[in-house]
Scaffold this active site. Structure first.
Site, PDB file in Angstrom:
ATOM      1  N   TYR A   1      91.110  20.623   4.392  1.00 17.88           N
ATOM      2  CA  TYR A   1      89.806  21.238   4.683  1.00 17.88           C
ATOM      3  C   TYR A   1      88.615  20.537   4.037  1.00 17.88           C
ATOM      4  CZ  TYR A   1      92.821  24.940   6.407  1.00 17.88           C
ATOM      5  OH  TYR A   1      93.767  25.644   7.111  1.00 17.88           O
TER       6      TYR A   1
ATOM      7  N   ASN B   1      84.761  30.977  13.038  1.00 20.73           N
ATOM      8  CA  ASN B   1      86.010  30.390  12.575  1.00 20.73           C
ATOM      9  C   ASN B   1      86.825  31.571  12.067  1.00 20.73           C
ATOM     10  OD1 ASN B   1      88.183  29.206  11.369  1.00 20.73           O
ATOM     11  ND2 ASN B   1      87.017  27.628  10.286  1.00 20.73           N
TER      12      ASN B   1
ATOM     13  N   ARG C   1      90.285  24.984  -1.618  1.00 16.39           N
ATOM     14  CA  ARG C   1      91.485  25.273  -0.838  1.00 16.39           C
ATOM     15  C   ARG C   1      91.956  24.020  -0.110  1.00 16.39           C
ATOM     16  NH1 ARG C   1      91.394  28.534   4.900  1.00 16.39           N
ATOM     17  NH2 ARG C   1      93.647  28.560   5.216  1.00 16.39           N
TER      18      ARG C   1
ATOM     19  N   ASP D   1      89.716  41.160  21.312  1.00 19.88           N
ATOM     20  CA  ASP D   1      89.129  42.246  22.104  1.00 19.88           C
ATOM     21  C   ASP D   1      87.706  42.559  21.655  1.00 19.88           C
ATOM     22  OD1 ASP D   1      91.395  42.469  23.609  1.00 19.88           O
ATOM     23  OD2 ASP D   1      92.030  44.399  22.804  1.00 19.88           O
TER      24      ASP D   1
ATOM     25  N   ARG E   1      98.872  20.598  13.817  1.00 24.77           N
ATOM     26  CA  ARG E   1      99.437  21.147  12.585  1.00 24.77           C
ATOM     27  C   ARG E   1     100.713  21.952  12.907  1.00 24.77           C
ATOM     28  NH1 ARG E   1      94.955  23.956   9.176  1.00 24.77           N
ATOM     29  NH2 ARG E   1      96.650  23.793   7.638  1.00 24.77           N
TER      30      ARG E   1
ATOM     31  N   SER F   1      90.013  21.937  10.814  1.00 24.73           N
ATOM     32  CA  SER F   1      91.154  21.058  11.084  1.00 24.73           C
ATOM     33  C   SER F   1      91.471  21.088  12.580  1.00 24.73           C
ATOM     34  CB  SER F   1      92.366  21.541  10.280  1.00 24.73           C
ATOM     35  OG  SER F   1      92.740  22.848  10.698  1.00 24.73           O
TER      36      SER F   1
ATOM     37  N   HIS G   1      87.008  25.198  14.203  1.00 23.63           N
ATOM     38  CA  HIS G   1      88.025  24.986  13.166  1.00 23.63           C
ATOM     39  C   HIS G   1      87.739  23.667  12.478  1.00 23.63           C
ATOM     40  CE1 HIS G   1      90.343  28.311  14.656  1.00 23.63           C
ATOM     41  NE2 HIS G   1      90.157  27.840  15.878  1.00 23.63           N
TER      42      HIS G   1
ATOM     43  N   PRO H   1      89.342  34.818   7.038  1.00 20.03           N
ATOM     44  CA  PRO H   1      90.035  34.852   5.752  1.00 20.03           C
ATOM     45  C   PRO H   1      90.237  33.480   5.116  1.00 20.03           C
ATOM     46  CG  PRO H   1      91.550  35.292   7.557  1.00 20.03           C
ATOM     47  CD  PRO H   1      90.166  35.328   8.135  1.00 20.03           C
ATOM     48  N   ASN H   2      90.089  33.490   3.801  1.00 18.57           N
ATOM     49  CA  ASN H   2      90.341  32.328   2.941  1.00 18.57           C
ATOM     50  C   ASN H   2      89.276  31.233   3.022  1.00 18.57           C
ATOM     51  OD1 ASN H   2      92.890  33.363   1.929  1.00 18.57           O
ATOM     52  ND2 ASN H   2      93.651  32.999   4.002  1.00 18.57           N
TER      53      ASN H   2
ATOM     54  N   GLU I   1      84.161  28.864  19.274  1.00 22.72           N
ATOM     55  CA  GLU I   1      85.227  28.822  18.271  1.00 22.72           C
ATOM     56  C   GLU I   1      85.122  27.509  17.484  1.00 22.72           C
ATOM     57  OE1 GLU I   1      88.999  28.907  20.275  1.00 22.72           O
ATOM     58  OE2 GLU I   1      90.155  28.835  18.402  1.00 22.72           O
TER      59      GLU I   1
ATOM     60  N   ALA J   1      93.149  32.234  10.077  1.00 21.32           N
ATOM     61  CA  ALA J   1      94.480  32.509  10.634  1.00 21.32           C
ATOM     62  C   ALA J   1      94.466  33.620  11.682  1.00 21.32           C
ATOM     63  CB  ALA J   1      95.455  32.842   9.513  1.00 21.32           C
TER      64      ALA J   1
END
Ligand code: DQA
Length: 149
Positions: free
Chosen positions: A27, A78, A22, A91, A111, A106, A104, A14-15, A102, A81
């Site tokens: 970011y 990624n 953003r 799962d 944070r 940031s 990210h 999301p986002n 994984e 949230a």
């Protein structure tokens, strides 16, 4: 012998469709289109096909993972949230049993407190964080070398 071309599924949560506009101080200004283009280019250089998707919904990400699971040899994710609380996504990653990395942009350890925990970490073979868009390329290279040492 020629190496088999690997299929890498990239999921953005999301986002992340708003990257570029953003919160640029966190970011950066690179857009998701540019990140995906870079991943495809790097994949081609390393003998991998990349399919990238962005979804805002948790269920949509899970549905994509299910739908692409037989095509994919590995997953780069990624989860935005959802990283911090989606046991359903965790799962799903475990269920498809693909090597998953994984990413990210940031450094989530530095944070807000709610970002420090990743519930998907334990079902991923590695994580790159805090390196901005360049982190995706690094994650792709590390994932490929896990799959094809
Ligand atoms: C993020 C970090 C998450 O905490 C946040 O919710 C995001 C982006 C990152 O790439 O740094 O959406 O995953």
């Amino acid at each position: 012998m020629k190496k088999k071309t690997l299929n890498i599924l990239v999921l953005h949560g999301p986002n992340l469709n708003l990257l570029g506009e953003r919160d640029p101080s966190v970011y950066g200004t690179t857009t998701l289109v540019e990140i995906d283009r870079g991943l495809k280019r790097e994949g081609a250089r390393l003998g991998a096909r990349v399919r990238a998707f962005q979804r805002n919904g948790e269920g949509e990400l899970i549905d994509l993972l299910h739908a692409q699971r037989r095509w994919a040899d590995g997953l780069l994710i990624n989860a935005g949230a959802y990283t911090h609380y989606s046991y359903a996504l965790r799962d799903a990653i475990a269920a498809v049993a693909l090597p998953a990395f994984e990413v990210h942009l940031s450094d989530i350890r530095k944070r807000e407190a709610f970002r420090r925990k990743s519930v998907i970490r334990s079902v991923c073979v590695g994580c790159v964080m805090g390196k901005g868009p360049a982190g995706y390329g690094e994650a792709l290279r590390r994932l490929l070398s896990r799959i094809r040492p």
